[in-house]
Design an enzyme around this catalytic site. Structure first.
Site, PDB file in Angstrom:
ATOM      1  CG  ASP A  36      -2.234   0.768   0.906  1.00  0.00           C
ATOM      2  OD1 ASP A  36      -2.176   1.998   0.687  1.00  0.00           O
ATOM      3  OD2 ASP A  36      -3.301   0.128   0.877  1.00  0.00           O
ATOM      4  CG  ASP A  74       2.616   5.363  -5.876  1.00  0.00           C
ATOM      5  OD1 ASP A  74       1.720   4.882  -6.600  1.00  0.00           O
ATOM      6  OD2 ASP A  74       2.712   6.581  -5.628  1.00  0.00           O
ATOM      7  CB  SER A 153     -15.807  -0.591 -10.977  1.00  0.00           C
ATOM      8  OG  SER A 153     -16.985   0.110 -10.650  1.00  0.00           O
ATOM      9  CE1 TYR A 166     -12.943   3.982  -9.360  1.00  0.00           C
ATOM     10  CE2 TYR A 166     -15.135   3.591 -10.252  1.00  0.00           C
ATOM     11  CZ  TYR A 166     -14.102   3.226  -9.410  1.00  0.00           C
ATOM     12  OH  TYR A 166     -14.216   2.100  -8.632  1.00  0.00           O
ATOM     13  CE  LYS A 170     -11.739   0.786 -10.679  1.00  0.00           C
ATOM     14  NZ  LYS A 170     -10.738  -0.118 -10.065  1.00  0.00           N
TER      15      LYS A 170
END
Length: 293
Positions: A36, A74, A153, A166, A170
């Site tokens: 993370d 990252d 998503s 976004y 996706k």
């Protein structure tokens, strides 16, 4: 279902869906490495996971009796992902399953979006997946085995107000998933994607997200819970628990799914079966314009 002897490498694992994947895998006997970034990003309008969150994931995994390696990194950096894969192989001997779970969003009309806002979302949600897959693929090819699971998503098939970057990211990872599945299939390596609907995590429910949903600053968590019930076909389901996504991902990683590759698996309580709805009817001179579905 057992994952004994398998090693998972998970991005975005300090909290939320990434942590849920780590805990589910550990509960079935897997060793876990978690990556993370552990700091906030300027153009992301909510707090990201911290070093303390990452340490808590490690504690919870080890509480289940499994080994856990935690790494600050990252996904926007190929060097960071190369180091994460190398450290996991050094610690556990291999990466059997790579879960690309790191992701962010923000809310802004595409014509007002800055280049930095656009690139932050695309670089983490799409290019970051490519970095991770690129780092792990040679290791899996050497062993002629492995599984890669990408978190897309329902926005991989639709869009939403102020979410052009976004939705683009996706949609993009689904094309990337299919390409990875195609190119790695001859080596016995599988690649699939899950498509969550709204999930009740710190990314999915925070002051900025509530303001985006309701158009006001005073919306509460209870407001969010009630509103997200309308997002699903199955009754009574509000924002999904991250464990629901983890269950699907871990199954795709398991030998029970050994014949499955190149698929898009919605985990959405039937959201994608719902028909469109105009959330904001706009009229000009008595005539409708828009709409936003």
């Amino acid at each position: 279902m057992s994952l004994s002897g398998k090693t998972f490498l998970i991005t975005g694992g300090a909290r939320g869906q990434g942590r849920a994947i780590a805990l589910k895998a550990a509960s079935l006997g897997a060793r876990v490495a978690v990556v993370d970034v552990c700091h906030d990003v300027d153009t992301v309008p909510y707090a990201l996971g911290t070093k303390d969150d990452l340490a808590e994931t490690k504690r919870l995994v080890e509480e289940l009796g499994s080994s856990c390696l935690t790494l600050a990194g990252d996904v926007r950096s190929q060097d960071d992902m190369d180091r994460a894969v190398a450290a996991t192989v050094e610690e556990f001997g291999a990466v059997d399953v790579f879960c690309a779970s790191a992701g962010v969003h923000s809310f802004v009309p595409f014509w007002e979006m800055t280049a930095e806002q656009w690139h932050t979302v695309l670089d983490i949600n799409l290019t970051g997946v490519w970095h991770g897959a690129r780092a792990v693929a040679p290791r899996m090819i050497e062993r002629s085995s492995g599984a890669i699971i990408i978190t897309s998503s329902v926005m991989g098939h639709e869009t939403g107000k102020d979410l052009a970057h976004y939705a683009a990211s996706k949609h993009g990872v689904l094309g990337l998933m299919k390409s990875i599945a195609y190119e790695l299939g001859r080596y016995g390596i599988r690649c699939n994607a899950v498509l969550p609907s709204v999930v009740h995590t710190a990314m999915g429910e925070n002051p900025e997200t509530r303001k985006w949903i309701f158009g006001r600053d005073d919306a509460t968590t209870q407001d969010y819970i009630e509103a997200t019930k309308h997002w699903h076909l199955l009754p009574g389901r509000s924002g999904l628990p991250p464990s629901a996504i983890a269950d699907a991902i871990v199954w795709l990683a398991s030998d029970e799914a050994c014949y499955i590759t190149g698929v898009e698996l919605p985990v959405d309580a039937g959201h994608l079966q719902l028909q469109g709805f105009n959330h904001e009817v706009v009229e000009r001179d008595g005539e409708p314009v828009g709409p936003w579905y």
